[in-house]
Design a protein around this motif. Sequence first.
Motif, PDB file in Angstrom:
ATOM      1  N   LEU A 294       0.766  -1.207  -0.056  1.00 29.74           N
ATOM      2  CA  LEU A 294       0.119   0.020  -0.047  1.00 29.74           C
ATOM      3  C   LEU A 294       0.729   1.297   0.084  1.00 29.74           C
ATOM      4  O   LEU A 294       1.567   1.532   1.008  1.00 29.74           O
ATOM      5  N   ASN A 295       1.127   1.727  -1.400  1.00 30.10           N
ATOM      6  CA  ASN A 295       2.106   2.709  -1.369  1.00 30.10           C
ATOM      7  C   ASN A 295       3.480   2.426  -0.921  1.00 30.10           C
ATOM      8  O   ASN A 295       4.099   1.566  -1.546  1.00 30.10           O
ATOM      9  N   ASP A 296       3.912   2.959   0.151  1.00 32.71           N
ATOM     10  CA  ASP A 296       5.016   2.757   0.666  1.00 32.71           C
ATOM     11  C   ASP A 296       5.253   1.587   1.919  1.00 32.71           C
ATOM     12  O   ASP A 296       5.937   1.361   2.512  1.00 32.71           O
ATOM     13  N   ILE A 297       4.037   1.217   2.044  1.00 30.23           N
ATOM     14  CA  ILE A 297       3.626   0.209   3.200  1.00 30.23           C
ATOM     15  C   ILE A 297       3.750  -1.251   2.702  1.00 30.23           C
ATOM     16  O   ILE A 297       2.904  -1.298   1.859  1.00 30.23           O
ATOM     17  N   ARG A 298       4.402  -2.221   3.351  1.00 29.28           N
ATOM     18  CA  ARG A 298       4.318  -3.449   3.067  1.00 29.28           C
ATOM     19  C   ARG A 298       3.722  -4.360   4.160  1.00 29.28           C
ATOM     20  O   ARG A 298       4.489  -4.331   5.133  1.00 29.28           O
ATOM     21  N   VAL A 299       2.720  -4.685   4.137  1.00 26.93           N
ATOM     22  CA  VAL A 299       2.127  -5.643   5.403  1.00 26.93           C
ATOM     23  C   VAL A 299       2.068  -6.964   4.806  1.00 26.93           C
ATOM     24  O   VAL A 299       1.558  -7.418   3.668  1.00 26.93           O
ATOM     25  N   VAL A 300       2.103  -7.820   5.774  1.00 29.33           N
ATOM     26  CA  VAL A 300       1.752  -9.427   5.612  1.00 29.33           C
ATOM     27  C   VAL A 300       0.902  -9.777   6.612  1.00 29.33           C
ATOM     28  O   VAL A 300       0.909  -9.594   7.890  1.00 29.33           O
ATOM     29  N   THR A 301      -0.065 -10.451   6.293  1.00 29.98           N
ATOM     30  CA  THR A 301      -1.306 -11.047   7.245  1.00 29.98           C
ATOM     31  C   THR A 301      -1.290 -12.689   6.952  1.00 29.98           C
ATOM     32  O   THR A 301      -0.845 -13.149   5.757  1.00 29.98           O
ATOM     33  N   GLY A 302      -1.107 -13.215   7.993  1.00 27.28           N
ATOM     34  CA  GLY A 302      -1.324 -14.621   8.004  1.00 27.28           C
ATOM     35  C   GLY A 302      -2.733 -15.003   8.044  1.00 27.28           C
ATOM     36  O   GLY A 302      -3.588 -14.028   7.941  1.00 27.28           O
ATOM     37  N   CYS A 303      -3.083 -16.221   7.788  1.00 24.42           N
ATOM     38  CA  CYS A 303      -4.546 -16.563   7.530  1.00 24.42           C
ATOM     39  C   CYS A 303      -4.565 -18.179   8.001  1.00 24.42           C
ATOM     40  O   CYS A 303      -3.836 -19.019   7.794  1.00 24.42           O
ATOM     41  N   SER A 304      -5.420 -18.351   8.731  1.00 23.68           N
ATOM     42  CA  SER A 304      -5.995 -19.693   9.468  1.00 23.68           C
ATOM     43  C   SER A 304      -7.240 -20.033   8.696  1.00 23.68           C
ATOM     44  O   SER A 304      -8.293 -19.189   8.716  1.00 23.68           O
ATOM     45  N   CYS A 305      -7.596 -21.366   8.722  1.00 21.30           N
ATOM     46  CA  CYS A 305      -9.095 -21.816   8.285  1.00 21.30           C
ATOM     47  C   CYS A 305      -9.382 -22.925   9.132  1.00 21.30           C
ATOM     48  O   CYS A 305      -8.556 -23.791   9.478  1.00 21.30           O
ATOM     49  N   GLY A 306     -10.677 -22.886   9.328  1.00 19.45           N
ATOM     50  CA  GLY A 306     -11.352 -24.062   9.839  1.00 19.45           C
ATOM     51  C   GLY A 306     -12.418 -24.452   9.152  1.00 19.45           C
ATOM     52  O   GLY A 306     -13.310 -23.788   8.473  1.00 19.45           O
ATOM     53  N   LEU A 307     -12.501 -25.798   8.662  1.00 18.63           N
ATOM     54  CA  LEU A 307     -13.313 -26.656   7.721  1.00 18.63           C
ATOM     55  C   LEU A 307     -14.317 -27.506   8.304  1.00 18.63           C
ATOM     56  O   LEU A 307     -13.997 -28.398   9.212  1.00 18.63           O
ATOM     57  N   ALA A 308     -15.474 -27.541   7.992  1.00 16.41           N
ATOM     58  CA  ALA A 308     -16.399 -28.408   8.412  1.00 16.41           C
ATOM     59  C   ALA A 308     -17.291 -28.961   7.179  1.00 16.41           C
ATOM     60  O   ALA A 308     -17.674 -28.307   6.563  1.00 16.41           O
ATOM     61  N   LYS A 309     -17.397 -30.286   7.089  1.00 17.67           N
ATOM     62  CA  LYS A 309     -18.219 -30.988   6.221  1.00 17.67           C
ATOM     63  C   LYS A 309     -19.448 -31.419   6.543  1.00 17.67           C
ATOM     64  O   LYS A 309     -19.605 -31.890   7.486  1.00 17.67           O
ATOM     65  N   PHE A 310     -20.447 -31.193   5.570  1.00 17.99           N
ATOM     66  CA  PHE A 310     -21.950 -31.705   5.804  1.00 17.99           C
ATOM     67  C   PHE A 310     -21.965 -33.091   5.157  1.00 17.99           C
ATOM     68  O   PHE A 310     -21.532 -33.248   4.225  1.00 17.99           O
ATOM     69  N   PRO A 311     -22.669 -33.912   5.807  1.00 15.41           N
ATOM     70  CA  PRO A 311     -23.331 -33.990   7.317  1.00 15.41           C
ATOM     71  C   PRO A 311     -22.489 -34.381   8.315  1.00 15.41           C
ATOM     72  O   PRO A 311     -23.025 -34.318   9.449  1.00 15.41           O
ATOM     73  N   ARG A 312     -21.490 -34.805   8.068  1.00 15.43           N
ATOM     74  CA  ARG A 312     -20.461 -35.673   9.067  1.00 15.43           C
ATOM     75  C   ARG A 312     -20.384 -34.321  10.455  1.00 15.43           C
ATOM     76  O   ARG A 312     -20.412 -34.835  11.653  1.00 15.43           O
ATOM     77  N   ALA A 313     -19.927 -33.114  10.205  1.00 12.10           N
ATOM     78  CA  ALA A 313     -20.058 -32.066  11.292  1.00 12.10           C
ATOM     79  C   ALA A 313     -20.942 -31.592  11.768  1.00 12.10           C
ATOM     80  O   ALA A 313     -21.094 -30.751  12.956  1.00 12.10           O
ATOM     81  N   GLY A 314     -22.442 -31.923  11.004  1.00 13.90           N
ATOM     82  CA  GLY A 314     -23.483 -31.508  11.601  1.00 13.90           C
ATOM     83  C   GLY A 314     -24.691 -31.301  10.415  1.00 13.90           C
ATOM     84  O   GLY A 314     -24.265 -31.030   9.180  1.00 13.90           O
ATOM     85  N   HIS A 315     -25.936 -31.305  10.857  1.00 10.49           N
ATOM     86  CA  HIS A 315     -26.984 -31.224   9.723  1.00 10.49           C
ATOM     87  C   HIS A 315     -27.559 -29.959   9.451  1.00 10.49           C
ATOM     88  O   HIS A 315     -28.224 -29.725   8.587  1.00 10.49           O
ATOM     89  N   GLU A 316     -27.539 -29.250  10.791  1.00 12.73           N
ATOM     90  CA  GLU A 316     -28.137 -27.742  10.759  1.00 12.73           C
ATOM     91  C   GLU A 316     -26.965 -26.747  10.693  1.00 12.73           C
ATOM     92  O   GLU A 316     -25.817 -26.961  11.051  1.00 12.73           O
ATOM     93  N   ALA A 317     -27.175 -25.616   9.703  1.00 15.90           N
ATOM     94  CA  ALA A 317     -26.212 -24.513   9.547  1.00 15.90           C
ATOM     95  C   ALA A 317     -25.858 -24.067  10.773  1.00 15.90           C
ATOM     96  O   ALA A 317     -24.286 -23.915  10.752  1.00 15.90           O
ATOM     97  N   ALA A 318     -26.345 -23.858  11.965  1.00 19.33           N
ATOM     98  CA  ALA A 318     -25.784 -23.357  13.027  1.00 19.33           C
ATOM     99  C   ALA A 318     -24.837 -24.338  13.662  1.00 19.33           C
ATOM    100  O   ALA A 318     -23.658 -23.700  14.089  1.00 19.33           O
ATOM    101  N   ALA A 319     -25.104 -25.633  13.889  1.00 22.04           N
ATOM    102  CA  ALA A 319     -24.140 -26.531  14.098  1.00 22.04           C
ATOM    103  C   ALA A 319     -22.819 -26.604  13.308  1.00 22.04           C
ATOM    104  O   ALA A 319     -21.945 -26.558  13.767  1.00 22.04           O
ATOM    105  N   LEU A 320     -23.244 -26.667  12.131  1.00 24.44           N
ATOM    106  CA  LEU A 320     -21.993 -26.401  11.144  1.00 24.44           C
ATOM    107  C   LEU A 320     -21.012 -25.380  11.243  1.00 24.44           C
ATOM    108  O   LEU A 320     -19.791 -25.483  11.356  1.00 24.44           O
ATOM    109  N   PHE A 321     -21.614 -24.209  11.400  1.00 28.49           N
ATOM    110  CA  PHE A 321     -20.881 -22.948  11.590  1.00 28.49           C
ATOM    111  C   PHE A 321     -20.013 -23.012  12.865  1.00 28.49           C
ATOM    112  O   PHE A 321     -18.940 -22.551  12.981  1.00 28.49           O
TER     113      PHE A 321
END
Length: 617
Positions: A294-321
């Motif tokens: 960003l102009n003269d600024i150089r930034v680095v962000t890490g990123c992590s992820c959580g993954l859940a598969k339907f229906p193994r992790a839950g049958h409802e949207a709230a539970a899956l989230f």
Amino acid sequence: MLCVNVGGLAVTHVTLAPVYLTIGFPVVALVLCIMRIVWWWRLRPETLTEEEADDLLMRTTIVAGSFSIVVMAWAMTLHQYGGFYEQGHVAIFVAVTMTACIFCLTHLPVAAFLIAGIVLSVFLAVFMASGNRVFLAITVNTAFVTAMMVRNLVNNYRSFAELVASKAEASRLSDENARLAQTDSLTGLPSRRYFLSCLEETARICEAEQKRFALAVFDLDQFKPINDTYGHTVGDRVLAETGRRLAAFAGPDVTVARLGGDEFGVILHEPGAAHEAIAFCDRICTALQEPIRLNDIRVVTGCSCGLAKFPRAGHEAAALFDRADYALYHSKLHRRGATTLFSREHEDAIRAERAVETALRTADLSAEMELHYQPILDTATGAITFVEALARWTSPILGRVGPDRFVAAAERCGLVHGLTLLLLSKALADFRQFPAWVGLSFNLSAHDLVSPEAVQEIIATVRESGIDPRRLTLELTETALMRDFDQAKAGITSLRALGIKIALDDFGTGYSSLGYVHRLPLDKIKIDRSFMAGIDTEIGGSLISTIVSLCRNLGLDGIVEGVETAAQREAAQRQGCRYIQGYLIGRPMPLRDLLARLAQEPPPMRAADLEPLRLTA
């Protein structure tokens, strides 16, 4: 209407005119009209395109003109039969039928004008040529009424067109508002509301059709220090660039959205096998971890992820989230920068946490909670000058539960403030039995420090205990500061105003410890035990020495944790560490064991080095 009028006219001429005019034509007209009615009845206008609708309206205009020519020719033919009454009926039939047709075709003025033009021109020509004053008067009246009908038709159609236009504009604005409500203004991605709605719909469809999909939740690992260092404007630009990169992965089978803050969501409608979904999410993490300039600024962000598969992790949207969010938490804690798939082990951990929460809600905490104390040695005097109070819980249902588990559960349940006050009261009561040269160190929860009410209750508890606040040190972690830095700073200021010392725990494990040391009124720094593993190496020793020098230059006491061997103690002393804590000095022990040990310990050899401490009434 046309069938009824044609039938009525045919009846009055049935004995006067030929059969093909009085029976044949009405029957044919009736059949054609019924066919037209059935065709319209089966038509579904909502399924038509604009081009199809325009074509049908044009065909209707042609049919209307054709019908008017045929019916007018038939009526004028019947006008030749019968006497004055029958001819008068023909005139009434023409006038009434034309007026009714114009009224019925108000919303299709082209057809109405066509009918009026055809019928009125023939009507005027035939009846004015008859020379009959009655027919001439009927013709003039009919022409006048038709003119008024046409004028009203034009006005009504104009109002109708304006109404349609206003509804179209209202619909457009409604759609635009809905789009804005479902779109994140900063990144241009769909909003949390849209995403959760889409998630629920996807879960419903996949449940009904026995299909699979996956939910991924992404969180930037280094976003807060960017905001703290460069300001929110740069932070917003980082989020906008992150949204642009994430949008590149969107497609028919991938729905992306910003969930809020630096958290993003992705729905994989065709996730494939588990390793394929993980590989896809890892590619997203890699893309979001690329440096942002960003102009003269150089930034680095890490990123992590959580993954859940339907229906193994839950049958409802709230539970899956919830399960995807739990997997994300696991990633940030153990596999930062990578993707964690919610598994059976995570499900077992959630059940265990819920069991702790349930037991905690029904526990007699006053009876079940106790405190153990771990000594902190002052190497300059050879005496134990501080002890750290560590909570222990033995549940009659679950047995011994670790502090990391029950404190986290208390924070989730909203019980942590009460637990803190209970344990602090117990610790202060035990503290009365300590020698005068020994201070007490007590850990605060992240939720306590950012709550003004909790801070005031802590101050009241200390005052009621009668203990000199200068002998008390409250330890806090970076987590407490990250929740709400300004409120945490205000809480620290209130506590120090009473004389209580403040220590920053686990120094060196977070990304912004130096920033907190610089901006907060601290008294002590506890160097994390992870540094002790490499203290005998050149780099490890240099790190410890640098931190100790920092503490000395800032006028802070440095306490190194995790000293477990004599070699580590000697190395720590060589690097200038005065205060040390660890299993070599002493494990956490019950009060009676601590008091027995303190009774055997000599008082500090150099009392002049210690601040005079006294009990207050």
